[in-house]
Design a protein around this motif. Structure first.
Motif, PDB file in Angstrom:
ATOM      1  N   LYS A  11     -14.051  10.512 -11.932  1.00  0.00           N
ATOM      2  CA  LYS A  11     -12.945   9.761 -11.333  1.00  0.00           C
ATOM      3  C   LYS A  11     -13.150   8.256 -11.386  1.00  0.00           C
ATOM      4  N   ASN A  12     -14.377   7.800 -11.617  1.00  0.00           N
ATOM      5  CA  ASN A  12     -14.623   6.373 -11.760  1.00  0.00           C
ATOM      6  C   ASN A  12     -14.241   5.858 -13.146  1.00  0.00           C
ATOM      7  N   TYR A  13     -13.913   6.770 -14.053  1.00  0.00           N
ATOM      8  CA  TYR A  13     -13.592   6.382 -15.420  1.00  0.00           C
ATOM      9  C   TYR A  13     -12.230   6.882 -15.901  1.00  0.00           C
ATOM     10  N   VAL A  14     -11.617   7.794 -15.165  1.00  0.00           N
ATOM     11  CA  VAL A  14     -10.315   8.340 -15.560  1.00  0.00           C
ATOM     12  C   VAL A  14      -9.367   8.217 -14.374  1.00  0.00           C
ATOM     13  N   SER A  15      -8.186   7.667 -14.628  1.00  0.00           N
ATOM     14  CA  SER A  15      -7.171   7.586 -13.579  1.00  0.00           C
ATOM     15  C   SER A  15      -5.833   8.031 -14.147  1.00  0.00           C
ATOM     16  N   VAL A  16      -4.905   8.297 -13.244  1.00  0.00           N
ATOM     17  CA  VAL A  16      -3.589   8.780 -13.634  1.00  0.00           C
ATOM     18  C   VAL A  16      -2.538   7.982 -12.871  1.00  0.00           C
ATOM     19  N   GLU A  17      -1.419   7.758 -13.527  1.00  0.00           N
ATOM     20  CA  GLU A  17      -0.325   7.033 -12.887  1.00  0.00           C
ATOM     21  C   GLU A  17       0.464   7.999 -12.005  1.00  0.00           C
ATOM     22  N   VAL A  18       0.610   7.624 -10.730  1.00  0.00           N
ATOM     23  CA  VAL A  18       1.364   8.451  -9.784  1.00  0.00           C
ATOM     24  C   VAL A  18       2.461   7.602  -9.149  1.00  0.00           C
ATOM     25  N   VAL A  19       3.506   8.279  -8.711  1.00  0.00           N
ATOM     26  CA  VAL A  19       4.604   7.602  -8.032  1.00  0.00           C
ATOM     27  C   VAL A  19       4.349   7.689  -6.532  1.00  0.00           C
ATOM     28  N   THR A  20       4.345   6.535  -5.867  1.00  0.00           N
ATOM     29  CA  THR A  20       4.096   6.501  -4.427  1.00  0.00           C
ATOM     30  C   THR A  20       5.367   6.878  -3.672  1.00  0.00           C
ATOM     31  N   LYS A  21       5.256   6.995  -2.366  1.00  0.00           N
ATOM     32  CA  LYS A  21       6.397   7.380  -1.531  1.00  0.00           C
ATOM     33  C   LYS A  21       7.542   6.380  -1.616  1.00  0.00           C
ATOM     34  N   GLY A  73       8.359   4.806  -4.287  1.00  0.00           N
ATOM     35  CA  GLY A  73       8.900   4.828  -5.645  1.00  0.00           C
ATOM     36  C   GLY A  73       8.168   3.965  -6.656  1.00  0.00           C
ATOM     37  N   THR A  74       7.142   3.236  -6.245  1.00  0.00           N
ATOM     38  CA  THR A  74       6.389   2.429  -7.201  1.00  0.00           C
ATOM     39  C   THR A  74       5.340   3.293  -7.893  1.00  0.00           C
ATOM     40  N   LYS A  75       4.924   2.839  -9.072  1.00  0.00           N
ATOM     41  CA  LYS A  75       3.914   3.564  -9.838  1.00  0.00           C
ATOM     42  C   LYS A  75       2.586   2.830  -9.735  1.00  0.00           C
ATOM     43  N   ASN A  76       1.556   3.568  -9.429  1.00  0.00           N
ATOM     44  CA  ASN A  76       0.202   3.024  -9.331  1.00  0.00           C
ATOM     45  C   ASN A  76      -0.760   3.980 -10.014  1.00  0.00           C
ATOM     46  N   PHE A  77      -1.825   3.409 -10.564  1.00  0.00           N
ATOM     47  CA  PHE A  77      -2.883   4.258 -11.104  1.00  0.00           C
ATOM     48  C   PHE A  77      -3.855   4.585  -9.981  1.00  0.00           C
ATOM     49  N   THR A  78      -4.246   5.851  -9.925  1.00  0.00           N
ATOM     50  CA  THR A  78      -5.199   6.300  -8.926  1.00  0.00           C
ATOM     51  C   THR A  78      -6.256   7.166  -9.609  1.00  0.00           C
ATOM     52  N   GLN A  79      -7.449   7.190  -9.026  1.00  0.00           N
ATOM     53  CA  GLN A  79      -8.540   7.956  -9.605  1.00  0.00           C
ATOM     54  C   GLN A  79      -8.151   9.426  -9.743  1.00  0.00           C
ATOM     55  N   LEU A  80      -8.517   9.997 -10.873  1.00  0.00           N
ATOM     56  CA  LEU A  80      -8.247  11.412 -11.127  1.00  0.00           C
ATOM     57  C   LEU A  80      -9.326  12.235 -10.439  1.00  0.00           C
ATOM     58  N   ASP A  81      -9.046  12.635  -9.203  1.00  0.00           N
ATOM     59  CA  ASP A  81     -10.012  13.431  -8.452  1.00  0.00           C
ATOM     60  C   ASP A  81      -9.647  14.913  -8.557  1.00  0.00           C
ATOM     61  N   GLU A  82     -10.421  15.749  -7.886  1.00  0.00           N
ATOM     62  CA  GLU A  82     -10.210  17.201  -7.983  1.00  0.00           C
ATOM     63  C   GLU A  82      -8.822  17.611  -7.493  1.00  0.00           C
TER      64      GLU A  82
END
Length: 167
Positions: free
Chosen positions: A93-103, A105-114
């Motif tokens: 998760k320190n090297y891979v992240s994914v773009e998610v839509v927040t509540k 409506g904005t898009k942010n990258f967050t760590q790809l955790d389990e």
């Protein structure tokens, strides 16, 4: 903690991932762990290549014996624990992240955790494997920077890389 490295965006369906290159010490450890998984497949592919040295890399039927031997060797050496371990070390998760839509409506990258892996990849195991291959490719398949090794060795590495490029 090291915060350098090149970031690469990777689009998979509706998801955008960013993959950061591993720090050098981490890359060596990951490669050392993964070689136990990869080596049997390469060994099988090479034994298949010995059977069909005239194999046309543009013709799937010509590659079938090579792929068959590689998959057979891999099947004998790979189990669920090893595959899960490979996933855990590649999808750090320190090297891979994914773009998610927040509540809001904005898009942010967050760590790809389990939790996100479960949310995104449930029922999509082959997409998860494709992401793992992409992380591997980004970290270990750039042979353009191998300036200190002989050109013949660089060419061999380039040949190893070509099937990844085609997929």
């Amino acid at each position: 903690m090291w915060d350098g490295g090149k970031f690469t965006k990777y689009q998979q369906g509706e998801y955008t991932f960013t993959i950061r290159q591993f720090a050098p010490f981490k890359a060596i450890k990951v490669l050392g762990d993964l070689q136990k998984i990869i080596s049997p497949a390469l060994s099988g592919a090479l034994s298949g290549l010995k059977k069909t040295p005239e194999a046309d890399t543009n013709n799937f039927l010509s590659l079938a014996p090579i792929l068959s031997d590689a998959l057979e060797k891999l099947a004998y050496s790979l189990d669920g624990d090893k595959l899960q371990n490979a996933m855990e070390i590649l999808l750090d998760k320190n090297y891979v992240s994914v773009e998610v839509v927040t509540k809001n409506g904005t898009k942010n990258f967050t760590q790809l955790d389990e939790g996100l892996i479960n949310e995104i990849f449930t029922g999509r195991t082959f997409d998860l494997l494709a992401l793992m291959v992409e992380v591997f490719r980004i970290n270990f398949m750039d042979f353009s920077k191998l300036s200190s090794i002989p050109s013949g060795v660089r060419e061999v590495f380039g040949e190893i890389k070509s099937p990844f490029r085609e997929n």
